[in-house]
Design an enzyme around this catalytic site. Sequence first.
Site, PDB file in Angstrom:
ATOM      1  N   THR A  37       1.041  -0.927   0.008  1.00 46.02           N
ATOM      2  CA  THR A  37      -0.043  -0.040  -0.193  1.00 46.02           C
ATOM      3  C   THR A  37       1.397   1.230   0.123  1.00 46.02           C
ATOM      4  O   THR A  37       2.184   0.872  -0.453  1.00 46.02           O
ATOM      5  CB  THR A  37      -1.120   0.031   0.836  1.00 46.02           C
ATOM      6  N   CYS A  38       0.512   2.367  -0.230  1.00 47.12           N
ATOM      7  CA  CYS A  38       1.389   3.419  -0.159  1.00 47.12           C
ATOM      8  C   CYS A  38       1.915   3.910   1.579  1.00 47.12           C
ATOM      9  O   CYS A  38       2.829   3.985   1.140  1.00 47.12           O
ATOM     10  CB  CYS A  38       0.481   4.894  -0.189  1.00 47.12           C
ATOM     11  N   ASN A  39       1.334   2.485   2.494  1.00 48.40           N
ATOM     12  CA  ASN A  39       2.671   2.980   3.733  1.00 48.40           C
ATOM     13  C   ASN A  39       3.417   2.341   4.071  1.00 48.40           C
ATOM     14  O   ASN A  39       3.526   1.693   5.101  1.00 48.40           O
ATOM     15  CB  ASN A  39       0.864   2.994   5.181  1.00 48.40           C
ATOM     16  N   ARG A  40       3.097   0.324   3.204  1.00 51.50           N
ATOM     17  CA  ARG A  40       3.507  -0.490   3.893  1.00 51.50           C
ATOM     18  C   ARG A  40       4.110  -1.368   2.496  1.00 51.50           C
ATOM     19  O   ARG A  40       3.206  -1.271   1.473  1.00 51.50           O
ATOM     20  CB  ARG A  40       2.664  -1.027   4.483  1.00 51.50           C
ATOM     21  N   HIS A  57      -0.987  -7.612  13.925  1.00 47.58           N
ATOM     22  CA  HIS A  57      -0.365  -7.564  13.680  1.00 47.58           C
ATOM     23  C   HIS A  57      -1.616  -6.956  12.527  1.00 47.58           C
ATOM     24  O   HIS A  57      -1.460  -5.535  11.478  1.00 47.58           O
ATOM     25  CB  HIS A  57       0.721  -7.440  13.054  1.00 47.58           C
ATOM     26  N   GLU A  72      -8.907   4.987   8.349  1.00 48.33           N
ATOM     27  CA  GLU A  72      -8.673   4.794   6.798  1.00 48.33           C
ATOM     28  C   GLU A  72      -9.874   3.565   6.479  1.00 48.33           C
ATOM     29  O   GLU A  72      -9.429   2.496   6.966  1.00 48.33           O
ATOM     30  CB  GLU A  72      -7.797   5.349   5.651  1.00 48.33           C
TER      31      GLU A  72
END
Length: 511
Positions: A37-40, A57, A72
């Site tokens: 994703t954008c974050n991970r 997790h 989100e």
Amino acid sequence: MIQYKSINHLNTSLSDREKFSMQFNHGNSGPSVFLQTCNRVELYYGDGDIPDDVSRHLFRVVCGLESAIVGEKAVQGQVKDAYLAARNSQKLPTPMHKLFESALQIGKRVRNETEISHGAVSHSLATIEIIEQEKVDLLNARITIIGVNKLTADIIKFLHNKGAKLVFLANRTEGKARKLAEPYGIDVFTLSDKSAFMHDTDILISATSAPGAIISKADINPDRPLLAIDLAFPRDIDPDVTEYKNVRLYNLHDVEEKVKSNISVREDEVKKAEALIEEEIEELHDIMERRKRYTHDNHKIRIIARGSRLSRIQVDEFMTKFPEVEFEVEYISSFGDKNQKISLLDGEAPDDMFTRELDLAIIEGRADIAVHSAKDLPVKLDERLKVAAIYEAFDKTDSLVSRDHIKLADLPAQSTVGTSSPLRKKELLALRPDIQIVGIRGCIEDRVAQVRNGKIDAAIVATCALKRLGMESEITEILPFETHPMQGRLAVTCKADNDLVPKLFSRGNIL
């Protein structure tokens, strides 16, 4: 043992994640689920037991508790897509299936049972807020958007509502861009026209899936002020553009920091979500223990179902949800299959018309479960039976199948339209009181054949049935009907005193 590797916005920079994503090779890890994703960037791999820290997790990720924007919603779909991609391309071990099914379940629960996502600001809204805080005149600014996706669609919608007049859309594929742009009257460019549209751009918003930068310093007009917002991962806009004093650049990290400064997630909602996650971890433990006992006993689940091609496809669809379970299937004809002359429109049909023989097989111990189209279930189930699981429909609509693909509004008066549903008859006559409703029976293929051979002019058929049968080309149009609440859904029934079946199969309804 199931394990995971993760790099994310909490432990790496945007640049580090970009480099890792380009170099990452998950092909040597065996069957696995790769999530980006954008974050991970994360990889779930291995087999056997599922440690609590792994499930906790993943559950926190899918619930949005590990996102840069807490709560989100997009990450739920991203996890689902990653799991489906892995499931469709390789044979995943049983524990991996259950881990991700449970993750998707808790993601839905947390968003339904808490306010964790309420008021959470999206990337698109944050983009609009940045533009407004930069005090750009939206009414007169030339705004260029690159990329066609949900994010850019939302931004265009917001800009339209704000009164922006000079909005342009660029994309590698012109056809996709035109489809998004047409409702707003937006001009479209291809990326090969960069020199044309970049020269006069005041605001640039880019959000593509390109593997590297598509806008470089050489593409920028150094004499024109430019507000650039890069929402892509990896980045679309080369950071070197900021060497021009007139350029103000926001990247994905900047936008998310902006979002975080705008929202305050209530502590009690986060605690509620965490409590639900712990419940789900315990439930996963129970599921895995039951599965171990089941596997150890080597018990086959005996399925009874109707013998039509659609029913067989539905049984395969059900079994695919549980690849670790061994099944035996028997197909039989129901009372309704054997008595084709009974009209469903005139109230002649018994309530258990399509379930009677299947119910009897379970009651007499010849089968453990029956797999049904959920709308075939009788209003009152035999007290010796119970519904063990009902699975969500992927399409609940009705379709018109007609000769020459003539739409309902264009059918000539007195055209004959076939259906077996009193509800569909009512809906049809409300729209076209001048047509003739004809009761039809038989499998979906036979009903469509009656249209194609001229016996009737059209028929109303459940869209999901046509899709399951690979007959989408027969659809003339989707109808604006109120459909049966169980349309498109699958149901599993078993004996009322059977506690194993609901525990085995009630958690496969996520997909």
